[in-house]
Design a protein around this motif. Structure first.
Motif, PDB file in Angstrom:
ATOM      1  N   LEU A 167       3.810 -34.979  15.206  1.00 50.48           N
ATOM      2  CA  LEU A 167       4.726 -36.179  15.031  1.00 50.48           C
ATOM      3  C   LEU A 167       5.027 -36.514  13.609  1.00 50.48           C
ATOM      4  CD1 LEU A 167       2.904 -38.692  17.598  1.00 50.48           C
ATOM      5  CD2 LEU A 167       4.893 -37.329  17.877  1.00 50.48           C
ATOM      6  N   PRO A 168       5.853 -37.087  13.160  1.00 50.56           N
ATOM      7  CA  PRO A 168       6.088 -37.543  11.564  1.00 50.56           C
ATOM      8  C   PRO A 168       5.060 -38.031  11.199  1.00 50.56           C
ATOM      9  CG  PRO A 168       7.823 -38.130  13.032  1.00 50.56           C
ATOM     10  CD  PRO A 168       6.692 -37.825  13.912  1.00 50.56           C
ATOM     11  N   PHE A 169       4.583 -37.669   9.925  1.00 52.20           N
ATOM     12  CA  PHE A 169       3.454 -38.364   9.023  1.00 52.20           C
ATOM     13  C   PHE A 169       4.372 -39.381   7.968  1.00 52.20           C
ATOM     14  CE2 PHE A 169       0.726 -38.484   5.225  1.00 52.20           C
ATOM     15  CZ  PHE A 169      -0.120 -39.187   5.811  1.00 52.20           C
ATOM     16  N   TYR A 170       3.920 -40.802   8.067  1.00 52.31           N
ATOM     17  CA  TYR A 170       4.777 -41.530   7.254  1.00 52.31           C
ATOM     18  C   TYR A 170       3.882 -42.178   5.844  1.00 52.31           C
ATOM     19  CZ  TYR A 170       7.581 -42.399  11.175  1.00 52.31           C
ATOM     20  OH  TYR A 170       8.265 -42.041  12.400  1.00 52.31           O
ATOM     21  N   GLN A 318      14.947 -45.383  10.982  1.00 51.82           N
ATOM     22  CA  GLN A 318      14.750 -46.722  11.474  1.00 51.82           C
ATOM     23  C   GLN A 318      13.498 -47.257  11.326  1.00 51.82           C
ATOM     24  OE1 GLN A 318      17.403 -48.401  13.232  1.00 51.82           O
ATOM     25  NE2 GLN A 318      18.566 -46.905  12.570  1.00 51.82           N
ATOM     26  N   SER A 319      12.329 -46.800  10.976  1.00 56.34           N
ATOM     27  CA  SER A 319      11.092 -47.237  11.069  1.00 56.34           C
ATOM     28  C   SER A 319      10.837 -47.950   9.834  1.00 56.34           C
ATOM     29  CB  SER A 319      10.098 -45.970  11.020  1.00 56.34           C
ATOM     30  OG  SER A 319      10.160 -45.105   9.819  1.00 56.34           O
ATOM     31  N   ASP A 320      11.572 -47.986   8.793  1.00 55.68           N
ATOM     32  CA  ASP A 320      11.676 -48.660   7.422  1.00 55.68           C
ATOM     33  C   ASP A 320      12.570 -49.925   7.312  1.00 55.68           C
ATOM     34  OD1 ASP A 320      13.836 -47.205   7.039  1.00 55.68           O
ATOM     35  OD2 ASP A 320      13.455 -46.124   5.167  1.00 55.68           O
ATOM     36  N   ASN A 321      13.088 -50.179   8.593  1.00 56.62           N
ATOM     37  CA  ASN A 321      14.052 -51.255   8.674  1.00 56.62           C
ATOM     38  C   ASN A 321      13.403 -52.488   9.251  1.00 56.62           C
ATOM     39  OD1 ASN A 321      16.028 -49.682   8.195  1.00 56.62           O
ATOM     40  ND2 ASN A 321      16.987 -49.516   9.965  1.00 56.62           N
ATOM     41  N   HIS A 598       7.082 -45.321   0.851  1.00 55.06           N
ATOM     42  CA  HIS A 598       8.545 -45.458   0.377  1.00 55.06           C
ATOM     43  C   HIS A 598       8.894 -44.609  -0.660  1.00 55.06           C
ATOM     44  CE1 HIS A 598       9.217 -49.335   2.408  1.00 55.06           C
ATOM     45  NE2 HIS A 598       8.153 -49.709   1.673  1.00 55.06           N
ATOM     46  N   SER A 599       7.776 -43.807  -1.263  1.00 52.85           N
ATOM     47  CA  SER A 599       8.228 -42.675  -2.171  1.00 52.85           C
ATOM     48  C   SER A 599       8.658 -41.515  -1.533  1.00 52.85           C
ATOM     49  CB  SER A 599       7.109 -42.088  -2.724  1.00 52.85           C
ATOM     50  OG  SER A 599       5.674 -41.817  -2.099  1.00 52.85           O
TER      51      SER A 599
END
Length: 665
Positions: A167-170, A318-321, A598-599
């Motif tokens: 899965l993505p790592f945020y 979409q996850s940072d919206n 965010h970086s």
């Protein structure tokens, strides 16, 4: 099969030249004649001879054409691609950083993916299909720390299953560390290689480029075309208004990581504890390409938490919206103080940040909205009389209750302690307290059946003085002595005792946990009765990916140990930390807002981002500065030039045999 020098195919033009030489050559037949008078007939035949005659079968012609064809074939440097040998160990490094959660900039008919990570997994599966059976493969995924998902597996289906689980790592990814780990796994295998599936947007690309890698690297890029632009909420803050209205003011900062100016529409919701969502504001903001802008929002209504949302469908991530925030100064907890008069207790509760609502035991029980505002109750004496009143009895059972006994000489179930020896049990209510030199005249002896909900956490003279526990999931306290008949209110420990008792009574409604970056360490202060805890997803930011919805659709249990450090959930959104006691009752429930780093997302469409330029080192010092690690994705090459040369020698031998035997046509 492939040709390394396809341009050499122009030499094939020599083939028709050789054939033309045989076509245009005049040939004669040997004839015996009896007289020179027949020469005239021969000359006539010579004049009638045409150069473009039917090509006859000639061995020399056929051999020379084959030789010329083999020469052209060899000049084109033919190679045959075959699967790598099973003994060659390979490490698949899958980039799962936040930028890999972006939508692909294009859709290929061969690869239909919702995110770059899905596209990388599909390409990795296709790469596996081209490998020989039995080849050992190690699977490594990037993250805060590199994770070895599979080690030297040879079963392709098992490897594909492990790939699908990524899965993505945020959070902040250590891609350089993952690359270094992958290279170290190949130290014992000189024929091994590292294959990286990535979009090339590494926030630590400069550090990765400085690595001196032993094994060659195959860099498989996904989504190399221009990606979609990305809008993200960098900051969402809420501050209580200075007025008496109970409203709050908010600030939202939005970044435009795209190559064109954007007008962003925002929505701000006020979420109440009753699961009601109110659209509090809907501002718009114009943001130039590659920059950020802030917008202020006034008069947000009181709420349990607030949610800011970007209305943008065609967005890379979409996850940072979505962003969540909690009121900076929640209202004071309200305690119903039932007493005939206790000024010391009333003032101590106010110092503890509690708003006491004083009522007389002889008054009627609060009902309706007045009762709903009460967070917990302090019953200073008169417990037996109020428990016999139906309305008071119902209210006392519905709210967390703090009982303070008033034993006197007429009470048979009371005793005067024989000494002043104090024994405390580790508990939030009794922390930092000694009760040294404190005088307590008389202690009540409650019926043990009435104390099944708690344990004695402080004893005075061998007699329990303070009980603490939970009753039907609600915190409960009982002081077996009258505060006003002791010198405790005159001592410096009294405010500490009341503050800690108030915190215990408010344990089900503490301040929320705030905000954290995905998978960052958290210092959590757990309830003293907590034996199990779990994260429960209230809402995933942007709706979440299907795999993320499936994973967080149920509670995620925490591994509790002596350490208070835990890890935030790995997906942006709003989560609830639920703590339960040994009976399974919930003793604490707090919210945590999780955001992406965010970086990592900022580099999705950044033209100035440092590109990957990896370099491998060889055993020779002379080659260390020039040996490139990046190579084209391919299998093992088998050169056919040697076979062409052998065939050419055989053809030349056959041509010599033709000459030796004397065949000229």
């Amino acid at each position: 099969m492939q040709f390394l020098s396809a341009a050499s195919a122009w030499f094939a033009a020599s083939l028709p030249v050789i054939a033309a030489m045989y076509i245009l050559k005049r040939t004669y037949e040997n004839k015996e004649i009896s007289s020179h008078l027949l020469w005239r007939k021969v000359l006539q035949e010579q004049e009638a001879n045409r150069p473009w005659q039917k090509l006859r079968s000639r061995w020399l012609l056929i051999l020379q054409l084959i030789v010329a064809l083999l020469i052209v074939f060899a000049l084109m440097e033919p190679v045959w691609l075959r699967a790598a040998q099973p003994t060659a160990h390979v490490v698949l490094l899958v980039d799962r950083s936040a930028s890999m959660a972006a939508k692909p900039g294009y859709q290929d008919t061969d690869f239909l993916a919702a995110t770059r990570l899905e596209l990388a997994i599909q390409k990795a599966s296709q790469w596996l299909d081209r490998q020989a059976a039995g080849r050992p493969i190690t699977l490594v995924a990037t993250g805060a720390q590199p994770e070895v998902i599979a080690s030297r597996l040879t079963n392709k289906e098992q490897i594909k299953e492990r790939l699908e689980s990524i899965l993505p790592f945020y959070g902040k990814s250590d891609n350089a560390g993952a690359l270094s780990l992958a290279d170290s796994l190949l130290q014992e295998d000189p024929s091994g290689e590292t294959v990286i599936f990535t979009d090339g947007y590494w926030s630590d690309a400069e550090e990765a480029n400085k690595l001196r890698l032993k094994a060659p690297v195959d860099l498989v890029m996904v989504d190399e075309k221009q990606p979609l632009g990305n809008l993200s909420i960098l900051y969402f803050g809420v501050k209580a208004d200075k007025g008496e209205t109970g409203t709050s003011n908010g600030v939202i900062t939005v970044r435009n990581d795209s190559r064109q100016d954007q007008t962003v529409k925002l929505e701000v919701y006020a979420e109440s504890s009753e699961k009601e969502s109110i659209l509090a504001a809907a501002p718009s903001i114009a943001i130039p390409a590659g920059e950020w802008q802030s917008v202020e929002i006034a008069s947000l209504p009181p709420a349990l938490y607030y949610k800011a949302h970007i209305q943008q469908l065609n967005d890379a991530v979409q996850s940072d919206n979505d962003a969540y925030q909690f009121p900076s100064a929640p209202r004071n907890r309200q305690a119903l103080l039932i007493t005939d008069g206790n000024l010391f207790l009333e003032k101590a509760l106010q110092l503890a940040g509690v708003e006491p609502v004083k009522v007389s035991p002889s008054s009627a029980a609060p009902v309706g909205e007045q009762a709903a505002k009460v967070d917990w109750i302090v019953l200073d004496g008169s417990s037996e009389r109020l428990s016999g009143d139906p309305e008071w009895s119902k209210l006392l059972s519905d709210k967390p209750l703090w009982l303070i006994d008033h034993p006197d000489q007429t009470d048979k179930n009371s005793v005067i302690p024989a000494n002043t020896r104090v024994e405390t049990k580790e508990h939030p209510v009794t922390s930092y307290l000694t009760f040294a030199d404190t005088h307590i005249g008389r202690l009540a002896l409650p019926n043990s059946a009435d104390l099944a909900w708690g344990d004695a956490v402080l004893s005075y003279g061998g007699i329990p003085a303070v009980y603490a526990g939970t009753d039907q999931g609600k915190p409960k306290l009982r002081f077996t002595f009258n505060l006003q008949e002791t010198d405790l209110p005159l001592r410096h420990e009294f405010p500490v005792l009341i503050v800690q008792a108030a915190q215990w009574m408010s344990v089900g409604s503490q301040l929320e946990l705030g905000a954290a970056v995905a998978e960052k360490p958290l210092e959590l202060s757990l309830h003293s009765e907590t034996v199990s805890a779990a994260w429960e997803a209230v809402e995933l930011a942007g709706g979440g990916l299907p795999a993320e919805q499936q994973r967080y659709g149920k509670k995620t249990e925490l591994a509790l140990d002596l350490s208070t450090q835990q890890t935030a959930p790995s997906v942006p959104g709003l989560f609830r930390l639920i703590e339960s006691n040994k009976d399974g009752a919930v003793v604490s429930s707090r919210l945590l807002a999780v955001t992406a780093d965010h970086s990592e997302l900022q580099s999705i469409d950044s033209a100035s981002e440092t590109k990957l330029e990896l370099t491998a080192i060889s055993d020779s010092e002379a080659e260390r500065s020039s040996s490139p690690a990046i190579k084209q994705e391919q299998g093992q090459k088998l050169s056919l030039q040697l076979y062409a040369a052998i065939a050419l020698l055989l053809m030349m031998a056959a041509e010599w045999e033709v000459y030796r035997r004397g065949f000229s046509s």
